[in-house]
Design a protein around this motif. Sequence first.
Motif, short mmCIF file in Angstrom:
data_model
loop_
_atom_site.label_atom_id
_atom_site.label_comp_id
_atom_site.label_asym_id
_atom_site.label_seq_id
_atom_site.Cartn_x
_atom_site.Cartn_y
_atom_site.Cartn_z
N VAL A 22 0.83 -1.20 0.00
CA VAL A 22 0.00 0.00 0.00
C VAL A 22 0.87 1.25 0.00
CG1 VAL A 22 -1.67 1.32 1.36
CG2 VAL A 22 -1.99 -1.13 1.05
N ALA A 23 1.94 1.26 0.79
CA ALA A 23 2.84 2.42 0.82
C ALA A 23 3.49 2.63 -0.54
CB ALA A 23 3.91 2.23 1.90
N GLY A 24 3.89 1.57 -1.19
CA GLY A 24 4.48 1.67 -2.53
C GLY A 24 3.49 2.20 -3.54
N LEU A 25 2.26 1.71 -3.47
CA LEU A 25 1.24 2.20 -4.39
C LEU A 25 0.93 3.68 -4.16
CD1 LEU A 25 -1.22 -0.84 -4.44
CD2 LEU A 25 0.35 -0.09 -6.26
N LEU A 26 0.90 4.10 -2.89
CA LEU A 26 0.68 5.51 -2.59
C LEU A 26 1.80 6.37 -3.15
CD1 LEU A 26 -0.75 5.55 1.05
CD2 LEU A 26 -1.84 6.41 -1.01
N GLN A 27 3.03 5.90 -3.04
CA GLN A 27 4.14 6.67 -3.59
C GLN A 27 4.04 6.79 -5.11
OE1 GLN A 27 7.83 5.01 -2.22
NE2 GLN A 27 7.57 5.81 -0.15
N ILE A 28 3.62 5.73 -5.76
CA ILE A 28 3.46 5.78 -7.21
C ILE A 28 2.34 6.75 -7.60
CG2 ILE A 28 2.74 4.42 -9.22
CD1 ILE A 28 4.24 2.04 -7.92
N VAL A 29 1.22 6.70 -6.88
CA VAL A 29 0.11 7.62 -7.16
C VAL A 29 0.53 9.06 -6.92
CG1 VAL A 29 -2.19 8.32 -6.36
CG2 VAL A 29 -1.69 5.91 -6.74
N PHE A 30 1.23 9.31 -5.81
CA PHE A 30 1.71 10.67 -5.53
C PHE A 30 2.66 11.15 -6.62
CE2 PHE A 30 1.07 10.29 -0.66
CZ PHE A 30 -0.29 10.52 -0.83
#
Length: 79
Positions: A10-18
């Motif tokens: 989830v943290a990785g996906l959030l970083q990609i979205v950001f």
Amino acid sequence: YKRTLAVLVVAGLLQIVFALFKMARFGRLMPPSIVHGMLAAIGIIIISKQIHILMGVKPTGKTPFQLISEIPSSILNVN
């Protein structure tokens, strides 16, 4: 283990979205001196909690200020 992996995904996906929405521009709004001060405060809190363990003494205080004030007695009662 599974929860840790889920948090990392989830943290990785959030970083990609950001990154896709170029959200880093909001990070520049906070001055570096605030970030440095916060990191210094976190470091002092960690040191105040761990120095007693290093000395082999169990502190009686709970707050960082109490723990810092107990450091001299912990040094005198090294185990």
